[in-house]
Structures are given as structure tokens and as C-alpha cells.
Scaffold this motif. Structure first.
Motif, PDB file in Angstrom:
ATOM      1  N   SER B  43       0.769  -1.237  -0.233  1.00  0.00           N
ATOM      2  CA  SER B  43       0.119   0.060  -0.051  1.00  0.00           C
ATOM      3  C   SER B  43       0.773   1.136   0.119  1.00  0.00           C
ATOM      4  O   SER B  43       0.472   2.334  -0.713  1.00  0.00           O
ATOM      5  N   GLN B  87      -7.762   0.284  -0.482  1.00  0.00           N
ATOM      6  CA  GLN B  87      -7.808  -0.841   0.640  1.00  0.00           C
ATOM      7  C   GLN B  87      -9.050  -0.816   1.585  1.00  0.00           C
ATOM      8  O   GLN B  87      -9.666  -1.653   1.701  1.00  0.00           O
ATOM      9  N   ASP B 163      -5.922  -1.445  -4.771  1.00  0.00           N
ATOM     10  CA  ASP B 163      -5.390  -2.130  -3.326  1.00  0.00           C
ATOM     11  C   ASP B 163      -6.248  -3.081  -2.884  1.00  0.00           C
ATOM     12  O   ASP B 163      -7.191  -2.847  -2.433  1.00  0.00           O
TER      13      ASP B 163
ATOM     14  N   GLY C 141      -3.330  -2.879   6.063  1.00  0.00           N
ATOM     15  CA  GLY C 141      -4.863  -3.270   5.927  1.00  0.00           C
ATOM     16  C   GLY C 141      -4.650  -4.671   6.900  1.00  0.00           C
ATOM     17  O   GLY C 141      -5.614  -5.004   7.836  1.00  0.00           O
TER      18      GLY C 141
HETATM   19 MG   LIG Z   1      -2.104  -2.697   2.136  1.00  0.00          MG
END
Ligand SMILES: [Mg+2]
Ligand SMILES: Nc1ncnc2c1ncn2[C@@H]1O[C@H](COP(=O)(O)OP(=O)(O)OP(=O)(O)O)[C@@H](O)[C@H]1O
Ligand SMILES: Nc1ncnc2c1ncn2[C@@H]1O[C@H](COP(=O)(O)OP(=O)(O)OP(=O)(O)O)[C@@H](O)[C@H]1O
Ligand SMILES: [Mg+2]
Lengths: 295, 231, 231, 295
Positions: B43, B87, B163, C141
Motif C-alpha cells: 500500500s 484498500q 489495493d 490493511g
Molecule cells: Mg495494504
């Protein structure tokens, strides 16, 4: 352009989605402007009353018998700060003395010949100038004596000065409080949407596009606040003055003229819109800067 | 648009090295998978490309844009050409599904008629047309994810960053999404997709870049998901 | 705690039938997978069990709690015994990772010393100890997802609800999470897990309940992920 | 209990995390309380001045020659609303007349025998009672005539009444504005955290546990605002009164006593804390209700 359409739609969305908040902000702004405008009216009205009282203040000049009253009048009127000159003949002076003595008026009958000199009654443009005018009068050969309520003149002059200071002070404080509250309200409103704002910028909206609805919202709320405050004040002032003038007619509070309300409109509506814009700008630009600053 | 990342590192404040010394060149129209375990910096790398983050060292250019030094104006102009599926979706909760997609076009100043057509099309394609009046919190996880994809795709971007776009989708739907991404890619859009989905990477073969602890450990044409899968 | 859902339906305002006529009984200490395509009603069913949503028709009881009619006080009391991993995490952004976990214990009035020990343990177990001072938006995430799991697990709940707890995790980490969930389950906690992860369901076999368009279509002991996977 | 510790820690978190907001809210509250307290002081001070002027108001009662002055005094003093009685002999009355005539005092020399009657000068407790007292006096056989500034008495009485109305009005408006602004500020502050609040409740926190920090924050900010406003007003009032009394000594504005500041403290600090609690409660409970209401 389509963009303008979208921005205007967003303004109305902002205003109507959280209508509770809109109304609260509006009422808050109105309240602030009521305070500002109210203190403006109150002090300008107190000022007018004092000016009125000062206008009632007179200087009496007693004139040596040998001079011609009528010839003297224009000469006196030419003295700076003299607003009005009235002649008082010995006869009317005697009548006034009788009136003054009231119950004991019969004393005057004992006088025989009228011993009172002719005199002039002057009105001065401002209480603070009474001293100067009195001195000028004393220096004239035609004037035998000058009598005026020096103490009262000084008091009124000083009262006037204090009220003027108070006006400035109160309005300054009210405006400062107003700015603070407005800014705070807008700031928190924008703060509660800072994440949306950041997302919009990430999706490709320009800072202007994102900020504009908030700025216009600020202007609209500020303007609305100003307008409603002006309307309320206009109405309230008229009622208030009627009430006061009925209860205390001797104060002769001035009825609201057109020019005082033009001043009010400029102060409140114009000020409200400008303030709304500035506050929104400060509040919004900060979050936009934060959102666009890269990690 | 060609993406050139040369010597990019990203170190977060105290001492977290999220990326170290990354060199990647992505040709226009390429499809690239970014894989690697959680916290490996995928990310962060995508954020460098979207301009959300700035590299501590190194250079990044995307087409004519130099992302090291770009002002506000240039940044929002640049973002019009880049579609991003975040995300965590980053949908606007106070707008309906329809408005969330339309907003991306409105921000570009596109006239209402065109917006209506394009938004309707993309919502239909992603199976969200019947949910268009719902707000994001009322959508299921998968619906939210598809909405995020719809918003990124609707403006026909030159560069699409996705993402983990299938994390909340069942296998069938994930394949549907891949079809969409591939057809967009076929029309010339560069696509970079970070993913943990082994099946997708191994089925729809394309270039694979692997990150581990912030370092590039693999860069293969027609690569596979890699050894940290379910071996 | 035993969960009894009998004839539960959930219809959202205009005409969205999210659940229809669901009958499930979950025995104490059971491990249950909830599977089904996106939008089939998995999260809605879990929300009925956590008390976030109330069924339009039907009854739900969890142990001694009747979720149809429960006041505020009872609800927050009930929630102390239920750990929930939300599909969108629902972490508190203004608290650090450590504080996010500690908060769940503080809300129960547990003394500080005990909180320090438990929080430290669970963060360590989920590989977040070195990230404990970061705030959720600074986490990757997968780290956020593990933090959400940590918060649900730390209070040793009698019932653990996990909505798609591996969507943002790579395969290795997902297996690690499954180990944790299974060991919690082994200590007597009922676990209900909604998932799209075919590999997990097919590897760690347990009871599987399948939903399709709001209806229960399957309920198998030691079931499999099902036909809508990557066949 | 551990819970209390956590709640107190959260209060300080709330206050210090967004210290900018805290300071702004504090200053806003202070500003509101300054307005409330300021109008309270200003009107109570105007009231005192008018009461002082009313106290200067006198009634003169002229007495028939045949009655003994000294014997009459206690009888007059027994009349309701009479505050003070002074005897005026014919000699001192003549001296006053001469003074009154000023330049024309020689007229009095012509009078020969003193024609003036003895009189009593009365002070009334309140200007509005002057009429009643005058009538009572007239009904007495010993009193030949009663002279008093009826017009002035009426004016002062009415002025007093108007100022009293104005006081109530201004304070009511100021308090309403204050409540509005406070409520709005707290409301938006809570609004911007409504999602956190919902999450906390979902994780097992009780409504009380979630609301308490906001309530205490409200109380602390309200109290702080009240205290700082009281301090500023105390200081400002002292300076202001000194200034006014130097410029306009005849007004004799009362220096701030202890009891007026006890009133202020009760009004502002107590009111601030109560208001803070109530506003926070209304703002918070709504979001808690929303968060706990099942879908
Ligand atoms: Mg990520
Ligand atoms: N703003 C930040 N401040 C500090 N550390 C950060 C920040 N953003 C990311 N990190 C750290 O950098 C590392 C890489 O994060 P990144 O989000 O790039 O991982 P990722 O590869 O996307 O992982 P995932 O697959 O779980 O999404 C993580 O360990 C994360 O904690
Ligand atoms: N508050 C709501 N209002 C209206 N519709 C809703 C609401 N919540 C859920 N829905 C609808 O109900 C359906 C079921 O949603 P749910 O979140 O239970 O799906 P899910 O099985 O969890 O899907 P996913 O796997 O994508 O998370 C969805 O189509 C969704 O749009
Ligand atoms: Mg779901």
C-alpha cells in the motif's frame, strides 16, 4: 459550466442535509449579530439622548442697558459653536422670575420698577464648547455678565465622552465575540467533515471545488444571520422606542431613521457575509492543506 | 502513462522502513500484480504513485508528472487521470452509491448528461444498479468494494491503482472483477493491483512484483503468487 | 452460550429482503463457518446476533439473553461477553493500537494491571507488539485486521463473531489467525465466522452454514466451501 | 474503582487531544459569560445610579406659622415611605432664596420682614412613592402647602421601572444566546465524534461510561469559562468604576462589593457548570440513543 452547478447543489446539500445544524448556526449568528447591532443601537440611542440634553443647555448673557439688543444678535450668532440665539427683554425676564418664585411671587410686586437687565439666551452646538463660548462672550464689551450651568455642561460633555468610549468598547467586544463564535462554529462544522474532504481531494477534486461549498455556506449563513438580526432589531427598536418615549417622553429618544438602518444593514449583513467567508476560508483551508500534504 | 520509480525509499517517522530502494518501470498499458505478506509495503508503494505519500529518498515520475515536487493544483489535476481503489474503500458515507460514483466525474467538470450515462453503465456492470440509492454503510462489504471499484473505473483513467480489490468478494464475483480490470487494461489503461489472492494471480497471469519487508524480492513477467501461499 | 435463531427475517426499509426465515441453533463451544456470495446476508445475520440489528420477524436468543427485546443496559452488558471482528474493523482512529485493545477491557472495568498483561499478550500473539504505538490509519490493511481480531479476542468472550477476518491477510498470516481462533474455540468459546476464504473452510473443517439471497441453503457438519468457489 | 480512573483519563484526553478546540470553546464560553455578567453589572450599576438620583429627590412641606416645628417632626417621620426629615427655619429658607436668585439677590433686601414660612424637607424611600407621601402630607392640618418636583419624581420612578425591565430583558437574552452557543458548540463537538461513540458502545462500553467524559468535559469547560469571566469582570468592573467615578463623580457609581461578586460567581461559575452538564447531556444522549438503536 457544469462545475458551478455541482458546487451550488453541494451548497444546498450542506445547508439542508444537516438542517438542524444549519438552523442552530443561523440562530447563533443571528444572536451574535443581535448583540452587536443591539449594542450599536443602544449606545447610538444613548448618545442621541445625551446630545439632546446637551442641546437643552443654554448660556444666558446679560447685556449692559446702553446697547441695542437687536444689533447685537448677529454679532453673537457669528461666534463659533453658537447654534441659536434668543432675545429676552426685561419684561419677559421678570415674568420668568415670578414663575421661578412660584408661591412667593408676590415678593416681586414689591420691587416697583423692573430691575432686571435684558439678556440673550444662547444654545451651543456641543456641551463641551460651552466654556469657550462663555469666555468669548465675557470678553465682549456689550456683555455685562454671563450665567450658565457650567457644572451641568461639564457633566454632559463628560457623559458624552464616556458614552462614546463605551460605544466603541462594547461594539469592539461584541464583534470580537461574534468572530470567535462564528469561527468556532464553522471550524467544528468543517472539522466534522474533514475525512470526506480528504476523500474528495483524493478522488481528483480541486481544492477550490472542495472549499467553495463551505465558503458559500459561510456567506449564506452569515448573510442570513445578518438579515434576520437586522429585521428583528428594526422591529424591536421601533417598539422599544415607542415604549420608552411613552414612559419617558422627556428623553426624546430618536425614532429609527433610514440612515441608521442602512448603517445596520451594512454592518450586519455585509459584515456577516464577509465574516462567514473569512471564517469558512480559514477553517477549510487548514483541512485542505492537511489532506493534501503527502505522508 | 509510464511509471518510473528509481531508488525510492519510505521511512516513517521513528524508524519504520516501509520501503527501501525500489526500482520499477511500468510501461504504458501494462498489468502488474503487487504481492507480498502483510505489512510488506504494498500500500505504501501505491501511495507513492498516487501522490498520497512522498518518498524519503528517490524519484517517482508518472508520465509527465514528477511526484517528488508537485503543487496542489498539479496534484489534483494528476489525480483525474488516476483511478484508485483504496484498500479501505474511502467511500463518502453521506452520498448514495450513485452519487459516490457520479462525484468522481463531477469533480472533473463533466456535464450532467454524460455523468448519468457513464454512472449508470458502470453501476450496472458491477451489479450495483439495484443498490444505487443506498448509502455505503447500508451496503454489504462486497458491495462497498465493488462501489469503490466502480468509482475508480468510471472516469476511464490512464492509470488504475487497485489495493486489494477482491478481499471482500466471493470467488465468482472476484473473477467478474478481474474480467472488468482486464478489459480496462485491454483498452490501454495501465493497471497496478496489490493482492493476496493466490488463485487470481495464478490464473490471470501477468507481471508480478513481490515485496518483502519493504524490499523488492521478485519481478517476473507472467509470474506466480509465490512461496508464502498455501504451499 | 447457546444461540437459537428461529424464523428470523430481516427486511430493510423499502423491499430489500436481507434474510428470510432463518432457523439455526448453535451449541455452546461450536465452530461455525457462514459462507455465501456477496450480499447474501452473512453480515446481517451476524448483526442480528450482536444486537446491532433486530429481526423484522422471528426470535433470537443467546444464552439467557433474548435479543428481540433488550434494553440499553442489558445490551451493553451482553456485549461484554461477545467479541466481534467487524468486516470494516471499526477501530478507534484517535487511539493507538495498544489503546484500541485496552479499551475493550477498560469498558468492562478491569483493573489496569490485568489490562497491561492481557493486552501485551494478545498484541504479541498477533504480531502487533512492535506496532503498538501506531494509530489505525498508520497500520497496513492486514495489521488493522489483526488489531480488530486482537480487540475481539482479548476479553476472552463466550461468543466470538468474526466477519471476514482474513480478507486483508496473506495466506500464511490467515493460517496463523485460524490457529488463534481454533485455540480460543478449544477453550470453550463459540465461534461464528463469515468468510469467503475457500482454502480456510476446506482445510480447517467445521460446521458450514450457507446463505444465498437471504435464505439458508445448506447446513453441514464438517462442510466444504461450496460450488460457487473457483470450481 | 478502575472505571472512574479510566473516565477521568478520558476527560483529560478529550480536553488535551484537541487543545485548540478546547481553548476555543473555553474562550467562547468566557465570551458568552462576559456578555451575561457584563450586562448584569452594567444594568445593576445603572440601577444603583438611578436609585441614587431618586434618593436626592426631596419633598418640601410648608408649615402654618402657628404650629411647633419640633413637635411635628416625629409625626411626619411616622408616615410610610418617608426616609428622612430635615427642618428648615424661615431664616435658612431666606438664605436659600438669596442663593437661588444669585445676581439679583439684592431684590430680597427690599422685602423687609422675612415673609417665608418654616418648612420640612423630606426624603422618600423610592421616587415612585413621592405622590402618596405628598398626598398624605396635604391631608395634615399643620401643613399649609406641599412643593415637590412631581414631574422629576415620576420620571425617575418610570426610568427605574424601565431599567429594571431592561435588566431582565438583557440578561434573559444574554443567557438564551449563551445557552444556544454552548449547546451548539458541544453538539458539534460530540457530533464530530459520533462514530467513535458508536464503536465504543459496540465494543461493550455502557452508555454512562461513554457519556461521562463528555459530561465532565462540559462541566469543566463551563466552569472554566465562568471562572475566567468572573475574574475578568471583577478586574474590569473595578477599573471601569474608577474611571467613571473620576470622569463623572456626580453619578456615584457603586464600587463592586463582595456580595455582587458572590452573585456573579454563583451566576457564572455555577450556571456555567450546570449549563455545560445539561448541554453535553442533550448532545451526547442523542447520539448514544442513535448508536444503540438497532437497525
Ligand atoms: Mg495494504
Ligand atoms: N503513516 C505510517 N506511519 C507509520 N508506519 C506506517 C505508516 N503507514 C504504514 N506504516 C507501516 O509500514 C508498513 C507497510 O505498510 P503497508 O500498508 O504498505 O503494508 P501492505 O503491504 O499494504 O500490507 P497489507 O497487505 O496488510 O495491506 C507497515 O508495517 C505499517 O505499519
Ligand atoms: N441498512 C441497510 N439498509 C438497506 N439494505 C441493507 C442494509 N444492510 C444491508 N443491506 C442489504 O442487505 C443485503 C445483505 O447484506 P450483508 O451485509 O448481510 O451481505 P453479506 O453476506 O455480508 O455480503 P458480503 O460478503 O459482501 O459482506 C445487501 O444486499 C445489502 O445491500
Ligand atoms: Mg458482510
Amino acid at each position: 459550466m457544469a462545475t458551478i452547478r455541482y458546487i451550488l447543489r453541494d451548497v444546498f446539500r450542506l445547508l439542508f442535509r444537516h438542517w438542524g445544524l444549519t438552523i442552530l448556526t443561523w440562530v447563533t449568528m443571528m444572536a451574535v449579530f443581535l448583540a452587536v447591532g443591539g449594542s450599536f443601537l443602544l449606545t447610538s440611542c444613548a448618545h442621541a439622548v445625551v446630545a439632546k440634553l446637551a442641546g437643552d443647555l443654554t448660556i444666558e448673557a446679560y447685556i449692559a442697558k446702553e446697547f441695542e439688543l437687536e444689533a447685537l444678535k448677529p454679532k453673537i450668532e457669528a461666534i463659533p459653536h453658537v447654534k441659536e440665539v434668543t432675545l429676552v427683554t426685561p419684561e419677559s425676564a421678570l415674568a420668568r422670575l415670578k414663575e421661578l418664585l412660584g408661591e412667593q411671587a408676590q415678593v416681586v410686586e414689591l420691587l416697583g420698577e423692573n430691575p432686571l437687565p435684558p439678556s440673550l439666551v444662547l444654545q451651543v452646538d456641543d456641551a463641551s464648547n460651552a466654556d469657550v463660548v462663555a469666555q468669548t462672550l465675557r470678553s465682549l464689551p456689550e456683555i455685562e455678565d454671563v450665567v450658565y450651568a457650567r457644572e451641568a455642561a461639564n457633566r454632559l460633555a463628560r457623559l458624552n465622552a464616556v458614552i462614546r468610549q463605551l460605544t466603541i468598547g462594547i461594539i469592539a467586544v461584541a464583534i470580537m465575540i461574534g468572530i470567535l463564535i462564528l469561527f468556532n462554529t464553522v471550524r467544528i462544522a468543517v472539522y466534522s467533515r474533514r475525512e470526506e474532504l480528504a476523500v474528495m481531494l483524493k478522488v481528483g477534486a480541486t481544492p477550490t471545488y472542495v472549499a467553495m461549498p463551505f465558503l458559500l455556506q459561510g456567506v449564506i449563513l452569515g448573510g442570513l444571520g445578518g438579515i434576520s438580526a437586522t429585521l428583528i432589531l428594526t422591529r424591536a427598536y421601533t417598539v422599544f422606542v415607542k415604549h420608552i418615549n411613552r414612559l419617558l417622553p422627556f428623553l426624546m429618544v430618536p425614532e429609527g431613521g433610514t440612515e441608521i438602518f442602512i448603517q445596520l444593514v451594512l454592518l450586519l449583513v455585509g459584515g456577516g457575509m464577509a465574516l462567514g467567508w473569512i471564517c469558512s476560508w480559514i477553517a477549510t483551508s487548514r483541512h485542505i492543506r492537511d489532506a493534501l500534504r503527502p505522508l | 502513462m509510464e511509471i518510473r520509480i528509481s531508488g525510492a525509499s519510505k521511512i516513517f517517522k521513528p524508524d519504520i522502513v516501509a520501503l527501501e530502494d525500489i526500482y520499477i518501470t511500468v510501461r504504458p498499458g501494462e498489468f502488474l500484480y503487487l504481492v507480498g505478506p502483510t505489512g510488506s509495503g504494498k500500500s505504501t508503494l501505491l501511495r507513492l504513485i498516487t501522490g498520497e505519500a512522498r518518498p524519503t529518498r528517490g524519484q517517482i515520475t508518472v508520465g509527465p508528472f514528477n511526484l517528488r515536487k508537485m503543487g496542489w493544483g498539479a496534484l489534483s489535476y494528476y489525480r483525474r487521470y488516476v483511478g484508485v481503489v483504496f484498500q479501505d474503500f474511502k467511500l463518502l458515507p453521506h452520498l448514495t452509491a450513485y452519487e459516490n460514483v457520479a462525484f468522481a466525474l463531477e469533480a472533473m467538470g463533466i456535464p450532467p448528461k454524460e455523468i448519468r450515462v457513464k454512472t449508470g453503465e458502470v453501476l450496472d456492470r458491477l451489479g450495483l444498479w439495484r443498490r444505487r440509492f443506498l448509502h455505503p454503510p447500508q451496503l454489504s462489504g462486497g458491495e462497498q468494494q465493488r462501489l469503490a471499484i466502480a468509482r475508480a473505473v468510471v472516469k476511464s483513467p490512464s492509470l488504475l491503482i487497485a489495493d486489494e480489490p477482491t478481499g471482500n468478494l466471493d470467488a465468482n464475483t472476484a473473477e467478474g472483477i478481474m474480467d472488468i480490470l482486464l478489459s480496462i487494461n485491454a483498452s490501454g489503461t495501465t493497471v497496478i493491483m496489490a493482492t493476496h489472492n493466490q488463485y487470481i494471480v495464478d490464473t490471470y497471469r501477468a507481471r508480478v512484483v513481490e515485496l518483502r519487508m519493504g524490499r523488492m524480492t521478485r519481478d517476473e513477467e507472467k509470474g506466480r503468487y509465490g512461496s508464502y501461499g498455501y504451499n
